[in-house]
Design a protein around this motif. Structure first.
Motif, short mmCIF file in Angstrom:
data_model
loop_
_atom_site.label_atom_id
_atom_site.label_comp_id
_atom_site.label_asym_id
_atom_site.label_seq_id
_atom_site.Cartn_x
_atom_site.Cartn_y
_atom_site.Cartn_z
N ASP A 668 -9.64 21.71 -16.05
CA ASP A 668 -9.70 21.66 -17.52
C ASP A 668 -9.13 20.31 -17.94
O ASP A 668 -8.76 19.49 -17.08
N GLN A 669 -9.01 20.07 -19.22
CA GLN A 669 -8.56 18.76 -19.66
C GLN A 669 -7.94 18.84 -21.06
O GLN A 669 -8.18 19.79 -21.81
N VAL A 670 -7.13 17.82 -21.34
CA VAL A 670 -6.59 17.62 -22.68
C VAL A 670 -7.22 16.35 -23.24
O VAL A 670 -7.59 15.45 -22.48
N PRO A 671 -7.37 16.27 -24.55
CA PRO A 671 -7.98 15.06 -25.11
C PRO A 671 -7.05 13.85 -24.96
O PRO A 671 -5.82 13.99 -24.88
N LYS A 690 3.41 13.06 -16.72
CA LYS A 690 2.68 11.85 -16.31
C LYS A 690 1.73 12.20 -15.17
O LYS A 690 1.83 13.27 -14.56
N GLU A 691 0.80 11.27 -14.90
CA GLU A 691 -0.20 11.47 -13.88
C GLU A 691 0.47 11.64 -12.51
O GLU A 691 1.34 10.88 -12.14
N GLY A 692 0.04 12.70 -11.80
CA GLY A 692 0.59 13.00 -10.48
C GLY A 692 1.62 14.10 -10.48
O GLY A 692 2.01 14.55 -9.40
N ASP A 693 2.09 14.55 -11.64
CA ASP A 693 3.08 15.64 -11.69
C ASP A 693 2.45 16.94 -11.20
O ASP A 693 1.29 17.25 -11.52
N ASP A 718 -7.10 10.59 -16.73
CA ASP A 718 -7.98 10.87 -17.86
C ASP A 718 -7.75 12.25 -18.44
O ASP A 718 -8.67 12.90 -18.94
N GLY A 719 -6.49 12.72 -18.39
CA GLY A 719 -6.15 13.99 -19.01
C GLY A 719 -6.66 15.21 -18.29
O GLY A 719 -6.67 16.30 -18.87
N GLU A 720 -7.07 15.09 -17.04
CA GLU A 720 -7.60 16.23 -16.29
C GLU A 720 -6.46 17.03 -15.69
O GLU A 720 -5.53 16.48 -15.09
#
Length: 752
Positions: A668-671, A690-693, A718-720
């Motif tokens: 899923d994703q966030v905008p 942050k990315e990678g958490d 990219d918010g994924e």
């Protein structure tokens, strides 16, 4: 010597033997042989007629060997109208004749004796009735003629005696004729009554015979109809073959004329000075004559040579085809590598050695040159360009050309070569030489390399920002575009649930019938596959499949992926490795079979030796995905600078109905905010900043069930957001997903 007196020999391409056919993914290289050509002293002309119009005339080459001295002076290649009619070769259409069939099943021979006797009696009575009817008619005609004669008696006979004699003759003849007519009528009546009785007896006998032999008659009728159907089917098959041959019958063909010259008397000093046209000496038998004596001697016996004609045609090629069988229980897979061979030319290659080459898929050829990069110039503008200045004009043009080339590549493979103008190809020197029992002609026009093939076009991936969480709507299950997007996203994206496959070449269980496998050999960047034995490739609209190799993979990994935002379904996929260290799986079509059930076909990309690849297996109905509508909670913060906060909440329900645990990747994703005044933070799963958490998350869908499995969430680029879920058998889990969007009180969040 006058040109019309030059000794000429003509060979039709259909009569020449085929030595080898090397098939490429876009064309074929054919080598034909013309053995034992006897050349006369001096100039000679050899015509080769009937080459398919799909050949590349620039690729035509002639080589040869011989036991004499010969020089090729020139060669011409011309496209002409085919002078050979189709009916002259294949014959006229066959016509069906049912007379023989009807005679074979005549029922007169099997009749009973009483039926035969009655029919014979009826036939006799019919002939007797016809005889009596003819006699009656004859008497009537004679009576009429006699009555006409009596009207002329008073005028012709003035003598009373003669008149009396004429009247006596009249009375006598009239009585005879009247009696004959009366007796014939009586006899006809009598015979007609007899015929009626015979027909009555015949009718009774036929009825009894029909009842007696009803089953035999039906069986005979069925056999007659069956034979008629077989004849009609055989006729249709013959007409089908004839129609297919007519489809490939060429309206135009190529005509190749080779002019050669053999050695004749030439003075010694002149021969030594003619370096540009020298012919190397042949191998001569031992002779008692010295070179001085033999020099200047005129050659009287003809020279015998053998020619080898090679050319490239675009009407024949081969494409890879794969049969991929997956066993989900044993976690094994079998890959049967096949070659789909097509011949759409007008030539039949009989008993030829067939070689499959991958050179055109390894590199594109000489015409595909490296591009030149020019300076990228940019400027300022008040208007926002379509690509935000990310791509240059040259890059956009190159991408469009690549897409167009990929679309038209398959069509070009099936298309015939465009008609070319007649050309006269001459050698760059005055002549070519034949020496050491070897003759070779190379035209002055530049040759086109055989290794020109289809360039593999790679699809460009472009990240897209999907609509905001609250504005997203699930695509209908029957919407094809949405499903296609899910498939491409699912199988090309990140995959943390699949481990590398093991490598094994162990053979599977032996089957009752198998195909001959080909022998392959690598030559640097290319590989060739030699089909066993010789093959005959005739023009056909159908493709022939040959087996190249069988590869067996073990320890394949099966996993699921779900993107409920686009479609609420779990897609099954298998990841396996090419188990061979030498065989490259070329780009082609693969038929997928899972646990004995054929699923369909899949476009397989190029797979190098020992490279891992993923195969989609469709939707798994045993995994249920539920994606309810989101909820939105609005609030206002601050006193002077009011700020609005929107909290979007959504739940993903996953149910495993399989009798074994499964591993599932949920995406899923966030905008992504494009404005610094718009801040978006993930609330749940808590800790994704942050990315990678990576954080642990998930809960049982039913509170009474505790041992449902486990899950962890990862924040990607990219918010994924990716959930790696392990669900026990017959269990269900829920994945909570919340994010908060803060913005000024006068602004709204929209899709950019």
């Amino acid at each position: 010597m006058a040109e019309e007196n030059i000794p000429s020999q003509s060979f039709n391409i259909r009569e020449l033997s085929t030595k080898t056919v090397t098939l490429y993914p876009a064309r074929a290289h054919v080598v034909r042989e013309i053995p034992s050509i006897a050349l006369q002293p001096g100039q000679n002309e050899i015509e080769i007629y009937g080459l398919a119009e799909t050949i590349d005339e620039q690729s035509l080459q002639i080589e040869g060997t011989g036991n004499g001295e010969a020089t090729i002076t020139d060669i011409t290649v011309e496209k002409v109208i085919n002078k050979i009619a189709f009916d002259d070769v294949c014959g006229p259409p066959e016509e069906l004749d049912d007379d023989d069939l009807e005679s074979d099943y005549s029922d007169s021979d099997d009749d009973a004796d009483d039926v035969k006797i009655s029919r014979q009696e009826r036939n006799r009575l019919n002939k007797a009735i016809e005889t009596q009817a003819d006699l009656e008619t004859s008497c009537s005609v004679q009576l009429y003629q006699l009555e006409q004669f009596t009207k002329t008696i008073t005028n012709e006979f003035s003598d009373a005696k003669k008149l009396e004699e004429a009247l006596h003759v009249y009375e006598s003849e009239r009585s005879r004729l009247h009696l004959g007519k009366t007796n014939a009528g009586i006899e006809i009546e009598k015979l007609t009554k007899q015929k009626s009785k015979v027909e009555w007896r015949l009718k009774r006998a036929e009825k009894a015979e029909k009842e007696k032999n009803k089953e035999a008659v039906q069986a005979k009728d069925l056999a007659r109809r069956k034979k008629l159907r077989e004849r009609e089917q055989r006729h249709k098959e013959i007409e089908k073959v004839r129609s297919e041959r007519a489809t490939f019958w060429p309206a135009y063909v190529y005509r190749v004329v080779v002019r050669l010259e053999t050695a004749m008397f030439t003075p010694g000093p002149s021969r030594r000075s003619s370096i540009g046209s020298i012919t190397l000496s042949k191998e001569v038998p031992e002779s008692s004559e010295t070179p001085e004596k033999s020099e200047g001697k005129v050659t009287t016996s003809p020279n015998e040579i053998s020619l080898s004609l090679s050319y490239v045609t675009t009407g024949a090629f081969w494409l890879p085809w794969y049969d991929l069988s997956i066993n989900s229980v044993k976690k094994t897979a079998s890959i049967v590598y096949r070659a789909e061979v097509r011949n759409a030319t007008s030539e039949t290659w009989t008993d030829a050695k067939v070689i499959l080459s991958t050179s055109q898929t390894s590199y594109s050829g000489l015409d595909d040159k490296a591009p030149t990069m020019h300076p990228w110039q940019v400027a300022l503008s008040r208007y926002n360009p379509d690509n935000d200045g990310i791509f240059s004009k040259a890059e956009i043009s190159a991408t469009q050309a690549k897409i167009q080339k990929e679309i038209s590549s398959q069509a070009k493979a099936y298309a015939h070569a465009a008609p070319q103008q007649n050309r006269h190809v001459r050698s760059s020197v005055a002549s070519h030489q034949l020496g050491g029992n070897r003759m070779q002609m190379i035209a002055s026009a530049p040759n086109v390399e055989l290794h020109r093939g289809i360039s593999s076009a790679r699809k460009s991936k472009k990240a897209s920002i999907l609509p905001s969480f609250g504005a997203a709507r699930s695509a209908p299950p029957g919407a094809a575009p949405a499903a296609s997007n899910v498939q491409e996203y699912a199988y090309a994206g990140y995959d943390p649930t699949i481990e590398d496959c093991g490598e094994s070449l162990d053979a599977l269980a032996p089957t009752a019938l198998d195909f001959e496998e080909s022998a392959w050999e690598d030559y640097g960047l290319t590989a060739t596959y030699d089909l066993p034995g010789t093959r005959t490739l005739a023009p056909s609209t159908l493709a022939r499949r040959y087996k190249i190799a069988t590869l067996n993979a073990t320890s394949i990994a099966l996993s699921h992926i779900a993107i409920p935002k686009l479609r609420a379904a779990a897609f099954l996929r298998a990841k396996l490795k090419n188990p061979s260290s030498s065989v490259t799986l070329l780009k082609g079509t693969a038929g997928i079979t899972l646990d004995g059930s054929f699923l369909g076909t899949h476009a397989l990309a190029r797979v190098s030796p020992n490279q891992a690849f993923t195969i989609p297996l469709g939707v798994d109905p045993a995994i249920h995905i539920s994606y309810p509508k989101p909820t939105l909670h609005r609030s206002t913060q601050g006193i002077f600078n009011k700020e609005r906060a929107h909290v979007f909440s959504r739940s993903i329900f996953v149910t495993n109905t399989r009798p074994a645990p499964v591993e599932l990747l949920v995406l899923d994703q966030v905008p992504l905010s494009q404005d610094e005044r718009l801040r978006i933070d993930i609330v749940s799963p808590r800790g994704l900043i942050k990315e990678g958490d990576v954080v642990k998350t998930g809960a049982p869908a039913h509170e009474a069930r505790k041992a449902w499995g486990k899950a962890r969430a990862t924040l990607k680029k990219d918010g994924e957001v990716a959930w790696t879920v392990e669900i026990e058998k017959s269990q269900a889990a829920v994945l909570k997903f919340e994010y908060e969007a803060k913005m000024p009180g006068t602004e709204n969040m929209i899709n950019s």
